[in-house]
Design a protein around this motif. Structure first.
Motif, PDB file in Angstrom:
ATOM      1  N   ARG A  77       0.848  -1.192   0.000  1.00 43.96           N
ATOM      2  CA  ARG A  77       0.000   0.000   0.000  1.00 43.96           C
ATOM      3  C   ARG A  77       0.880   1.236   0.000  1.00 43.96           C
ATOM      4  O   ARG A  77       2.096   1.159   0.213  1.00 43.96           O
ATOM      5  CB  ARG A  77      -0.907   0.018   1.247  1.00 43.96           C
ATOM      6  CG  ARG A  77      -1.787  -1.208   1.393  1.00 43.96           C
ATOM      7  CD  ARG A  77      -2.854  -1.280   0.319  1.00 43.96           C
ATOM      8  NE  ARG A  77      -3.800  -0.170   0.419  1.00 43.96           N
ATOM      9  CZ  ARG A  77      -4.715   0.124  -0.503  1.00 43.96           C
ATOM     10  NH1 ARG A  77      -4.783  -0.602  -1.603  1.00 43.96           N
ATOM     11  NH2 ARG A  77      -5.552   1.120  -0.335  1.00 43.96           N
ATOM     12  N   GLN A  78       0.278   2.386  -0.242  1.00 44.99           N
ATOM     13  CA  GLN A  78       1.015   3.642  -0.194  1.00 44.99           C
ATOM     14  C   GLN A  78       1.116   4.101   1.261  1.00 44.99           C
ATOM     15  O   GLN A  78       0.282   4.857   1.751  1.00 44.99           O
ATOM     16  CB  GLN A  78       0.303   4.704  -1.039  1.00 44.99           C
ATOM     17  CG  GLN A  78       0.228   4.385  -2.524  1.00 44.99           C
ATOM     18  CD  GLN A  78      -0.575   5.424  -3.278  1.00 44.99           C
ATOM     19  OE1 GLN A  78      -0.622   6.603  -2.897  1.00 44.99           O
ATOM     20  NE2 GLN A  78      -1.229   5.009  -4.354  1.00 44.99           N
ATOM     21  N   HIS A  79       2.125   3.610   1.945  1.00 43.87           N
ATOM     22  CA  HIS A  79       2.308   4.011   3.331  1.00 43.87           C
ATOM     23  C   HIS A  79       3.802   4.101   3.623  1.00 43.87           C
ATOM     24  O   HIS A  79       4.642   3.730   2.797  1.00 43.87           O
ATOM     25  CB  HIS A  79       1.634   3.018   4.287  1.00 43.87           C
ATOM     26  CG  HIS A  79       2.188   1.624   4.190  1.00 43.87           C
ATOM     27  ND1 HIS A  79       3.390   1.245   4.736  1.00 43.87           N
ATOM     28  CD2 HIS A  79       1.693   0.508   3.583  1.00 43.87           C
ATOM     29  CE1 HIS A  79       3.619  -0.030   4.486  1.00 43.87           C
ATOM     30  NE2 HIS A  79       2.598  -0.503   3.777  1.00 43.87           N
ATOM     31  N   GLY A  80       4.141   4.614   4.798  1.00 39.22           N
ATOM     32  CA  GLY A  80       5.532   4.685   5.231  1.00 39.22           C
ATOM     33  C   GLY A  80       6.406   5.480   4.276  1.00 39.22           C
ATOM     34  O   GLY A  80       6.040   6.554   3.801  1.00 39.22           O
ATOM     35  N   ILE A  81       7.604   4.935   3.984  1.00 38.23           N
ATOM     36  CA  ILE A  81       8.571   5.621   3.126  1.00 38.23           C
ATOM     37  C   ILE A  81       8.014   5.805   1.713  1.00 38.23           C
ATOM     38  O   ILE A  81       8.225   6.839   1.076  1.00 38.23           O
ATOM     39  CB  ILE A  81       9.891   4.826   3.057  1.00 38.23           C
ATOM     40  CG1 ILE A  81      10.415   4.528   4.450  1.00 38.23           C
ATOM     41  CG2 ILE A  81      10.927   5.589   2.244  1.00 38.23           C
ATOM     42  CD1 ILE A  81      10.820   5.738   5.225  1.00 38.23           C
ATOM     43  N   PRO A 101      11.512   6.308  11.620  1.00 38.99           N
ATOM     44  CA  PRO A 101      10.237   6.321  12.352  1.00 38.99           C
ATOM     45  C   PRO A 101       9.019   6.055  11.461  1.00 38.99           C
ATOM     46  O   PRO A 101       7.965   5.655  11.960  1.00 38.99           O
ATOM     47  CB  PRO A 101      10.186   7.727  12.953  1.00 38.99           C
ATOM     48  CG  PRO A 101      11.189   8.533  12.177  1.00 38.99           C
ATOM     49  CD  PRO A 101      12.252   7.573  11.772  1.00 38.99           C
ATOM     50  N   ARG A 102       9.163   6.248  10.153  1.00 41.53           N
ATOM     51  CA  ARG A 102       8.029   6.005   9.251  1.00 41.53           C
ATOM     52  C   ARG A 102       7.938   4.548   8.815  1.00 41.53           C
ATOM     53  O   ARG A 102       6.959   4.164   8.167  1.00 41.53           O
ATOM     54  CB  ARG A 102       8.169   6.896   7.999  1.00 41.53           C
ATOM     55  CG  ARG A 102       8.085   8.380   8.291  1.00 41.53           C
ATOM     56  CD  ARG A 102       8.599   9.199   7.129  1.00 41.53           C
ATOM     57  NE  ARG A 102      10.026   8.955   6.894  1.00 41.53           N
ATOM     58  CZ  ARG A 102      10.746   9.571   5.957  1.00 41.53           C
ATOM     59  NH1 ARG A 102      10.163  10.466   5.167  1.00 41.53           N
ATOM     60  NH2 ARG A 102      12.043   9.306   5.819  1.00 41.53           N
ATOM     61  N   PHE A 103       8.929   3.751   9.139  1.00 42.93           N
ATOM     62  CA  PHE A 103       8.944   2.346   8.742  1.00 42.93           C
ATOM     63  C   PHE A 103       7.822   1.581   9.452  1.00 42.93           C
ATOM     64  O   PHE A 103       7.668   1.667  10.663  1.00 42.93           O
ATOM     65  CB  PHE A 103      10.296   1.719   9.080  1.00 42.93           C
ATOM     66  CG  PHE A 103      10.400   0.260   8.726  1.00 42.93           C
ATOM     67  CD1 PHE A 103      10.354  -0.163   7.412  1.00 42.93           C
ATOM     68  CD2 PHE A 103      10.524  -0.696   9.734  1.00 42.93           C
ATOM     69  CE1 PHE A 103      10.453  -1.513   7.100  1.00 42.93           C
ATOM     70  CE2 PHE A 103      10.616  -2.040   9.422  1.00 42.93           C
ATOM     71  CZ  PHE A 103      10.585  -2.449   8.094  1.00 42.93           C
TER      72      PHE A 103
END
Length: 381
Positions: A77-81, A101-103
């Motif tokens: 999905r379009q998430h994190g990095i 922290p976005r991982f």
């Protein structure tokens, strides 16, 4: 022996040429990813094209086996990095993506990744993809990213050219879709003009036979024979249209065999004699073969439907370093210099566009009462 990645201007040039060589979107994406991974000597590379629903319409990876990819599961999905690159529009160069922290983690079958370099692929103001690499294959101290500022600059250049290649591929696919739609529309008109008229005549003839069967059986028998003849003609029209709509043989059999088959079908379906000769022609790129096929079909359509030809001859041959198609008929002909309106009606504009679109040229020779010759010449073959 240690692994040494390609380097220098020649390697960059090879990667850019590889991108421009493909027209299918999926092939372009694969080439971009493989070129980036090889050029920057990374263990993994991927490129995702986002959709409008928070996922990816396409996601291509390099460095992951088919078995691994199946085990990983659904597309990310379009998430994190990935989301940061797509929506923030900035380059990400990280010593360890797992400590960012976005991982948000990955599936258990996902390969382990540490240092990371990623950036958006942009077409003007629009972000059309995210390109990233992981695990630079080089010695690196703990906590230090193996990807350098030079790597980042090189990947940025690749991403700019990737945007051009991807946009061109999309335009090509869109153009091909429009071409298919035009072909279907033309065939629909042809079917309406030919087959539906025969079916209408068939119905009237059958009604006449029904009215005569009691009082004049002999005439009724004649009408029924006419019904059979009309039905046979309608079947031949349908067969010819199906062959034209689905040139599947082009991939399996090649251009010469496909043209020979189509000419044989048209020869059976029409009162005109239709012949074909083609020898010594080598295989051509797919786009050129399709253009030659479509021009042949349009020229045959004109000769058989509009020119009242008694004989149509199709030849395909080599001439110097070129392949030459000629479609000649003995029909009523026309005056090329005074047929701007007729040229559109006869499809001459689209035939010229098809020829020029594959690097060729189209010439038309005709005169009233003298028949018509259409010649298409393309380099190669």
């Amino acid at each position: 022996m240690s692994h040494r990645p390609p380097s220098g201007l020649a390697a960059v040039s090879a990667a850019l040429l590889a991108m421009s060589r493909h027209l299918e979107v999926r092939d372009v994406l694969k080439t971009i990813v493989a070129s980036a991974r090889e050029l920057l000597d990374a263990e993994y590379a991927a490129l995702g094209v986002p959709d409008d629903h928070g996922g990816f319409a396409q996601f291509v990876v390099d460095g992951v086996s088919d078995e691994q990819w199946k085990a990983i599961g659904p597309l990310p999905r379009q998430h994190g990095i990935l989301a940061a690159m797509l929506h923030g529009g900035k380059t990400e160069r990280l010593a360890d993506v797992r400590k960012d922290p976005r991982f948000e983690g990955w599936p258990s079958a996902h390969p382990d990744m540490s240092d990371f370099l990623g950036l958006p692929v942009r077409d003007g103001d629009e972000t059309i993809g995210a390109l990233f690499l992981a695990n630079k294959r080089c010695p690196k101290p703990e906590g230090v990213c193996g990807f350098t500022a030079e790597d980042e600059e090189l990947l940025s250049i690749l991403a700019q050219h990737a945007a051009i290649a991807l946009t061109n591929a999309r335009l090509y696919e869109r153009s091909r879709e429009l071409t298919i739609a035009e072909e279907r529309s033309r065939l629909a008109h042809e079917l309406h003009d030919a087959v539906s008229q025969k079916l209408f005549s068939l119905r009237l003839t059958a009604q006449a036979a029904a009215a005569l069967v009691d009082r004049d059986p002999a005439r009724a028998k004649g009408e029924l024979q006419q019904v059979a003849a009309l039905a046979a003609e309608a079947v031949d029209e349908l067969r010819a249209a199906v062959v034209e709509l689905r040139p599947a043989g082009l991939d399996e059999d090649g251009l010469v065999a496909t043209l020979r088959t189509q000419v044989q079908v048209l020869d059976r379906a029409h009162t005109a004699r239709v012949t074909f000769a083609g020898t010594g022609v080598r295989a051509l790129p797919a786009a050129q073969e399709e253009a030659l096929l479509r021009v042949t079909q349009e020229a045959l359509h004109n000769a058989l439907r509009h020119a009242d030809a008694g004989h149509v001859d199709v030849t395909l041959a080599r001439r110097g370093g070129a392949t030459v198609l000629r479609v000649t008929d003995d029909g009523r002909g026309f005056e090329p210099a005074a047929t701007r309106r007729a040229g559109r009606h006869l499809g001459l504009v689209s035939m010229r566009d098809r020829a020029s679109g594959v690097g060729g040229r189209l010439t038309v020779e005709s005169a009233p009462g003298k028949g018509t010759t259409i010649e298409m010449e393309i380099p190669g073959g």
